[in-house]
Design a protein around this motif. Structure first.
Motif, short mmCIF file in Angstrom:
data_model
loop_
_atom_site.label_atom_id
_atom_site.label_comp_id
_atom_site.label_asym_id
_atom_site.label_seq_id
_atom_site.Cartn_x
_atom_site.Cartn_y
_atom_site.Cartn_z
N ILE A 1 14.88 5.65 8.73
CA ILE A 1 15.51 6.96 8.66
C ILE A 1 17.03 6.78 8.69
CG2 ILE A 1 15.69 9.23 9.74
CD1 ILE A 1 13.02 8.64 11.10
N GLN A 2 17.71 7.30 7.67
CA GLN A 2 19.17 7.26 7.63
C GLN A 2 19.72 8.43 8.44
OE1 GLN A 2 20.79 4.71 6.21
NE2 GLN A 2 18.79 3.85 5.72
N TYR A 3 21.01 8.37 8.79
CA TYR A 3 21.58 9.41 9.64
C TYR A 3 21.58 10.77 8.97
CZ TYR A 3 26.01 9.33 7.06
OH TYR A 3 26.96 9.43 6.09
N TYR A 4 21.68 10.84 7.64
CA TYR A 4 21.67 12.12 6.95
C TYR A 4 20.27 12.71 6.81
CZ TYR A 4 21.13 8.63 3.27
OH TYR A 4 20.72 7.54 2.53
N ASP A 5 19.23 11.95 7.13
CA ASP A 5 17.87 12.45 7.12
C ASP A 5 17.43 12.95 8.49
OD1 ASP A 5 17.49 11.83 4.43
OD2 ASP A 5 16.86 9.78 4.90
N VAL A 6 18.20 12.70 9.52
CA VAL A 6 17.79 13.03 10.89
C VAL A 6 17.85 14.53 11.14
CG1 VAL A 6 18.37 12.74 13.32
CG2 VAL A 6 18.39 10.77 11.81
N ILE A 7 18.99 15.16 10.82
CA ILE A 7 19.16 16.58 11.07
C ILE A 7 18.65 17.35 9.85
CG2 ILE A 7 20.82 18.43 11.45
CD1 ILE A 7 22.51 16.41 12.96
N LEU A 8 17.64 18.20 10.06
CA LEU A 8 17.05 18.95 8.96
C LEU A 8 17.77 20.27 8.72
CD1 LEU A 8 13.28 18.32 9.71
CD2 LEU A 8 14.79 17.04 8.20
N LYS A 9 17.93 21.09 9.77
CA LYS A 9 18.64 22.36 9.62
C LYS A 9 18.99 22.89 11.00
CE LYS A 9 14.47 25.17 9.24
NZ LYS A 9 13.72 26.12 8.43
N PRO A 10 20.01 23.76 11.08
CA PRO A 10 20.35 24.36 12.37
C PRO A 10 19.39 25.48 12.71
CG PRO A 10 21.85 25.12 10.70
CD PRO A 10 20.98 24.08 10.05
#
Length: 99
Positions: free
Chosen positions: A4-13
């Protein structure tokens, strides 16, 4: 575990009344990848939002709800939510500033 890359970790607020009240204490709520751990979430927030310094991360797993259509019973998708507390000298996250 998947790569998992860092830009894949956060999906949405998460934009709810309770999460908006937490912003006064520099706490922000996000839906995150189900396989992400607290360290990955901390690194992702610090890389994606410049000038932020994460103090702590609280996570919670939300099981899917039971749904029924006739005799067929199923579940919605499970989710993982993270509450990120920023330090006092940290800048605010700008995606929440217009809300």
């Amino acid at each position: 575990m998947a790569n998992i890359q860092y830009y894949d970790v956060i999906l949405k607020p998460v934009v709810t009344e309770k999460s908006m009240n937490l912003m006064a204490n520099k706490e922000y709520v996000f839906y995150v990848h189900p396989d992400a751990n607290k360290t990955m979430i901390k690194n992702a927030v610090e890389k994606m939002f410049e000038g932020t310094k994460v103090e702590r991360v609280n996570t919670m797993n939300i099981p899917g709800k039971l749904k029924r259509r006739g005799m067929v019973v199923g579940r919605t998708a499970a989710q993982k939510k993270a509450i990120v507390k920023l330090s006092e000298e940290s800048e605010d996250i700008e995606i929440f500033s217009g809300l």
